[in-house]
Design a protein around this motif. Structure first.
Motif, PDB file in Angstrom:
ATOM      1  N   ASN A 164      22.241   8.166  26.762  1.00  0.00           N
ATOM      2  CA  ASN A 164      23.543   8.370  26.412  1.00  0.00           C
ATOM      3  C   ASN A 164      24.683   7.568  26.960  1.00  0.00           C
ATOM      4  N   GLU A 192      24.594   4.558  27.388  1.00  0.00           N
ATOM      5  CA  GLU A 192      24.547   3.433  26.630  1.00  0.00           C
ATOM      6  C   GLU A 192      24.309   3.503  25.133  1.00  0.00           C
ATOM      7  N   LYS A 193      24.707   4.683  24.696  1.00  0.00           N
ATOM      8  CA  LYS A 193      24.333   5.079  23.345  1.00  0.00           C
ATOM      9  C   LYS A 193      25.065   4.359  22.322  1.00  0.00           C
ATOM     10  N   GLU A 194      26.006   3.456  22.509  1.00  0.00           N
ATOM     11  CA  GLU A 194      26.590   2.651  21.540  1.00  0.00           C
ATOM     12  C   GLU A 194      25.719   1.426  21.148  1.00  0.00           C
ATOM     13  N   PHE A 195      25.147   0.915  22.347  1.00  0.00           N
ATOM     14  CA  PHE A 195      24.181  -0.162  22.366  1.00  0.00           C
ATOM     15  C   PHE A 195      22.956   0.337  21.480  1.00  0.00           C
ATOM     16  N   ASP A 218      22.513   2.768  19.493  1.00  0.00           N
ATOM     17  CA  ASP A 218      23.071   2.904  18.095  1.00  0.00           C
ATOM     18  C   ASP A 218      23.214   1.686  17.147  1.00  0.00           C
ATOM     19  N   ASP A 219      23.662   0.661  17.727  1.00  0.00           N
ATOM     20  CA  ASP A 219      23.791  -0.639  16.913  1.00  0.00           C
ATOM     21  C   ASP A 219      22.703  -1.369  16.928  1.00  0.00           C
TER      22      ASP A 219
END
Length: 450
Positions: free
Chosen positions: A265, A267-270, A272-273
């Motif tokens: 969570n 690094e969730k953006e990483f 998800d991308d």
């Protein structure tokens, strides 16, 4: 009447002629055998060098023998957009039969961040499955040669399928998290762990390692202040016999799943991308639990994601008699620019003894099927074949593409190779018969001369 001296002269003259004949036959036989071997070896070498990397597709697999009765696979190369990306559409249909819940697998080659989509139906009804991730280890085949289109060794593939790991992590697995906060640019961590345990360690900035006979490890870090903290997670109760550092640390007992979820969570953006679900990290965690030992924090959360390996899509079907399993996916096309014009190959590994009927719909850019692992038939623009083992085919825009690295072998197709070998075999056999007859005559004449 012929005198004895005359008879002897005739005998020796006849023998001399027969010896010369025999020598010529032997030389001819040797030449034909050498030609056959050279022709075969040249073909094998060219074939081996044509494709350095192979990414085959795989037929439906089931560990239980006899469940899969037959298969039908269509390779469609007519989609120009897909073909420009070196891909083809593959449509598969399998007849299965049983009277219990059965696990089926669709093996595939990819990295963890490039998982294909699977749409599987059983008797027309959609079925959900799970991705089981491979172990990311090259333990077999060196350079993965067992995946080559022409390789017949499937035992390695079956072994590696047993080393794929579930995306579901047991939520009851407890561990202790040690969070170390550096207070200087150098720091040392000393620890002693129970044997055969599993743990995650932070290897960032670790520069030295030392081990004592009693099992104590010492890790030295430099440039430690570049990180605000370092994490070490030890799985199981009483795993840590001793832990000490040259700076402060805190401990907390949490589940392995919570440890992963927290960092995921963060690094969730990483993720998800990149298209990486938590199930992928859970699978890597299950690999750690199975293999024991330590795993670097970066290996668990980052490094494994881009490596290519053999993975598997698994789904369970409750069988009650016969059923039809269908799925569609993309097949990778391997291109060899060694040939002019280029040649294209698609290979499929079959891990069962059932019969699969193949059809290949080519396009205008590659309308010639120049080689396949089994005999094919052509009907219009479509080729068909049937096999009970691995299958591959090669196509091109020309019937006889030139091998630019061996132009003297240009246009020597598999059929030509076969014809040459057959002719050499027939002529060689005749030569052997002639040789035997000549030897027989010599022995007979010698007996008559006595």
């Amino acid at each position: 009447m012929v005198s004895l001296s005359q008879g002897s002269g005739i005998f020796f003259m006849t023998t001399k002629i027969q010896k010369k004949t025999m020598m010529c036959v032997v030389m001819l036989l040797s030449f034909l055998m050498a030609l056959g071997v050279l022709t075969f070896n040249t073909y094998e070498i060219a074939q081996a060098q044509a494709f350095e990397q192979s990414i085959p597709t795989f037929g439906l697999y089931c560990e239980d023998e006899g469940i899969i009765e037959s298969g039908t696979v269509k390779f469609d190369l007519t989609n120009s957009e897909l073909f420009s990306k070196q891909k083809a559409r593959e449509e598969s249909e399998y007849r299965v039969s049983g009277n219990q819940a059965v696990t089926f697998e669709i093996p595939f080659i990819s990295s963890y961040i490039d998982i294909p989509q699977f749409d599987v139906t059983v008797n027309g009804q959609a079925v959900e499955g799970e991705i089981w991730y491979g172990d990311n280890q090259k333990r077999y085949g060196g350079n993965n040669s067992y995946l080559d289109a022409t390789s017949t060794d499937n035992s390695i593939i079956e072994q590696k399928l047993k080393m794929t790991y579930s995306p579901i992590l047991d939520e009851t697995i407890i561990g202790t998290l040690y969070t170390v906060t550096p207070n200087a640019d150098t720091m040392t961590i000393t620890l002693n762990l129970e044997k055969s345990c599993s743990y995650v360690y932070d290897g960032t900035n670790r520069r030295t390692e030392s081990y004592s006979p009693d099992g104590t490890q010492s890790w030295g870090y430099e440039n430690a202040l570049s990180r605000s903290s370092y994490q070490y997670f030890f799985i199981g109760e009483n795993t840590v016999i001793d832990f000490s550092t040259t700076c402060e640390f805190q401990t907390q007992e949490i589940t392995f799943k919570d440890f992963i979820d927290r960092n995921y969570n963060t690094e969730k953006e990483f993720y998800d991308d990149a298209g990486v679900p938590t199930s992928c990290i859970y699978s890597i965690a299950n690999r750690l639990l199975h293999n024991k030992g330590g795993m670097a924090f970066s290996e668990l959360f980052y490094d494994s994601l881009s490596r290519v390996d053999l993975n598997s899509y698994k789904f369970i079907v409750p069988l009650n008699g016969e059923a039809t399993i269908k799925f569609t996916m993309e097949a990778m096309i391997q291109v060899s620019n060694r040939y002019n014009p280029p040649i294209y190959i698609i290979g499929q590994k079959q891990l069962g003894s059932y019969t699969t009927n193949y059809s290949m719909a080519l396009n205008d850019n590659v309308k010639h099927l120049i080689q396949s692992s089994v005999n094919t038939k052509k009907s219009g623009e479509t080729y068909t074949a049937s096999a009970t083992e691995n299958f591959y085919f090669i196509c091109s825009s020309a019937k006889n593409p030139t091998d630019t690295k061996n132009p003297t072998q240009a246009g020597l197709s598999q059929k030509t190779q076969l014809i040459v070998c057959i002719v050499c075999g027939i002529v060689g056999g005749i030569a052997l018969i002639c040789l035997g007859v000549s030897v027989g005559f010599i022995i007979r004449d010698k007996r008559r001369a006595k």
